[in-house]
Design a protein around this motif. Structure first.
Motif: not given
Ligand code: F6P
Length: 533
Positions: A198-204, A227-233
């Motif tokens: 959940f940090g990939t430039q293109e996707t965000l 995501s595996s970074a659920v806090d970022r979601c």
């Protein structure tokens, strides 16, 4: 080991593959494997009995069996990231506990899959969102492993697609979002933001653009995050009930089996999705249980090792005679090249032999009318991997399928046999060509032949069969990686470009080239900025 293999290659180079068939009536049977409806034929390669035995010993000496056991047991074989490699847990439908760091990971995997299935069923039967319009379309935003797996599989399983229509946005190029969204109604479109980090430039960036298109933060009620970074979601504003997490022991390019495959589940339904998992799990069982010399992923890997590391053929063409597998080559490019395109062994030493062939391809018959010229008559040998369904999904168009099969078999036959100058001359003479013209034309019609290929035949491209095929390739990558002595599960090679791109974004806003940029890059920037004024 390698000296022995090099010697076997030298003797293989003194004979033609067709001579192996002449010397052995049952070569087609001896150099093929049938398992669970699949037939893998590797008889049209230069591997003979001695080479096969030496290759199997190579796998044995490299401890493929022990490393396979370590992977399935959840040991941290991804040493450079200190992680287990457990994408197989996502398709493990059994109950035997699988303990990682003191905890059985399967209940959580199952619970997430059930939550996904509940939402998928609600979308498919129209009970989600409940208010407003029914979901007719799904847009998956993701890139690399968060895009290629579901995209390839949704396309492959189109005949089973009885749910909403899936679309995919991956490229940071605004054209991708623009063209994909054109004609879609935001109110009947579900958006999936898929990114392991959940940090990939293109996707965000694409996610923000699509959110604006959908109507701003209110539209988040139709958004799903994976995501595996659920806090970022949560930071993005997607509520926990529509966030599907997965653990860091699932590599991005191995993630289609879990939440990243949610678009596939929406398209074909939870039941067919489970059948896809069953196919993958059946391949896992075969990979774990079959002896090395009768093990499909192992043999596929050994053919690859022979062609590339022993015979020195730098590329590998993947040629599915199945239009719906059109994105399989792209999927395999990431799977194989991001996994095994490495130059350093696990212990940090440089590899002595080049690892990881360039993987490329297109579906047949289209490729025949594009690049097969080079495959047949070019001076570099391209080992070809054909894939073919014994049956299609269009019984009313049986004539098409018969032609498709005929073309596929004809290509591997042509690669094997070629055409001699005498045969070329005879053909031309039959057409009335003679004299100097005959001498000139005959040379251009010679095919050397003796070019290696394998053919994988499957019954029909069902969800189960696709699961078998994808898991087969994953394990092939694993076996090749073990033999190369590398870590197939990191991807440090993609980092430098990402870092430099971050530094260049301000330059594109006119803030000057980053310090240390090469004269070429500075000049290119100046030129581009100048053209935009
Ligand atoms: O840049 C390569 C990569 O990290 C791949 O390994 C991955 O599949 C892709 O980017 C997307 O990453 P994410 O799912 O974290 O957005």
């Amino acid at each position: 080991m390698w000296t022995e293999l090099d010697g076997l290659r030298d003797s293989a180079e003194t004979r033609r593959i067709s001579a192996l068939f002449e010397a052995d009536d049952v070569r087609a049977q001896d150099f093929s494997l049938k398992i669970d409806g699949l037939l893998f034929d590797y008889s049209k390669t230069s591997i003979d009995a001695d080479a096969k035995a030496a290759l199997v010993r190579l796998a044995d000496v490299a401890s493929v069996a022990a490393k396979r056991a370590a992977m399935f047991a959840g040991e941290k074989i991804n040493e450079t990231e200190d992680r287990a490699v457990l994408h197989t847990a996502l398709r493990n439908l059994g109950d035997t506990p699988l303990v990682v760091d003191g905890q059985d990971v399967l209940p959580e995997v199952k619970a997430t899959r059930e939550r996904m299935a509940d939402l998928a069923r609600a979308v498919r039967d129209g009970s989600f969102p409940g208010n407003g319009k029914r979901i007719t379309d799904v847009v998956n935003i993701g890139i690399g492993g968060s895009d290629l797996g579901p995209l390839m599989a949704v396309m492959a399983l189109e005949p089973y697609g009885d749910g909403p229509k899936c679309h995919f946005i991956s490229n940071v190029d605004g054209a991708d979002a623009t063209d994909t969204l054109a004609g879609l109604d935001p109110e009947s479109t579900m958006v999936i933001v898929a990114s392991k980090t959940f940090g990939t430039q293109e996707t965000l960036m694409n996610a923000r653009t699509v959110m604006a298109w959908a109507g701003g933060p209110d539209a988040l009620e139709r958004f799903v995050a994976i995501s595996s970074a659920v806090d970022r979601c949560a930071l993005f504003g997607i509520p926990a009930e529509r966030v599907f997490g997965f653990e860091d022991w699932v590599g991005g390019r191995y993630s289609v089996w879990g939440p990243i495959g949610f678009s596939l589940m929406l398209a074909i339904g939870p039941k067919a999705f489970e059948s896809f998992l069953e196919g993958g799990q059946a391949m896992d069982r075969h990979f774990c249980d079959a002896p090395l010399e009768e093990n499909l992923p192992v043999l596929l890997a050994l053919v690859g090792i022979w062609n590339q590391q022993v015979c020195g053929h730098a590329t590998r063409a993947v040629l599915p005679y199945e239009q719906r597998l059109a994105r399989l080559p792209a999927y395999l490019q990431q799977l194989e090249m991001e996994s095994n395109g490495k130059g350093v062994a696990l212990d940090g030493s440089s590899l002595e032999r080049v690892a990881g062939p360039v993987v490329w391809g297109e579906p047949g018959t289209n490729g025949q009318h594009a690049f097969y010229q080079l495959i047949h008559q070019g001076q570099q040998v391209v080992p070809c991997e054909f894939l073919l369904g014994a049956e299609g999904h269009e019984p009313a168009l049986g004539e098409h399928h018969r032609a498709l099969v005929a073309n596929c078999l004809a290509q591997s036959e042509a690669l094997l046999k070629g055409r001699t100058e005498a045969e070329a001359r005879a053909q031309l003479e039959e057409k009335g060509v003679s004299g100097a013209k005959l001498d000139q034309l005959a040379k251009h019609r010679v095919f050397s032949g003796n070019r290696p290929s394998t053919t994988l035949v499957y019954p029909r491209l069902t969800p189960y069969v696709l699961g078998q095929i994808v898991a087969m390739y994953e394990h092939r990558v694993f076996v090749e990686g073990v033999i190369y002595g590398i870590n197939s599960y990191d991807q440090w090679g993609v980092e430098l470009g990402k870092e430099l791109a971050n530094g260049l974004v301000p330059a594109m806003e006119g803030k000057g080239a980053p310090e240390g940029a090469s004269a070429s890059t500075v000049a290119l920037l100046d030129h581009i900025l100048g053209m935009r004024d």
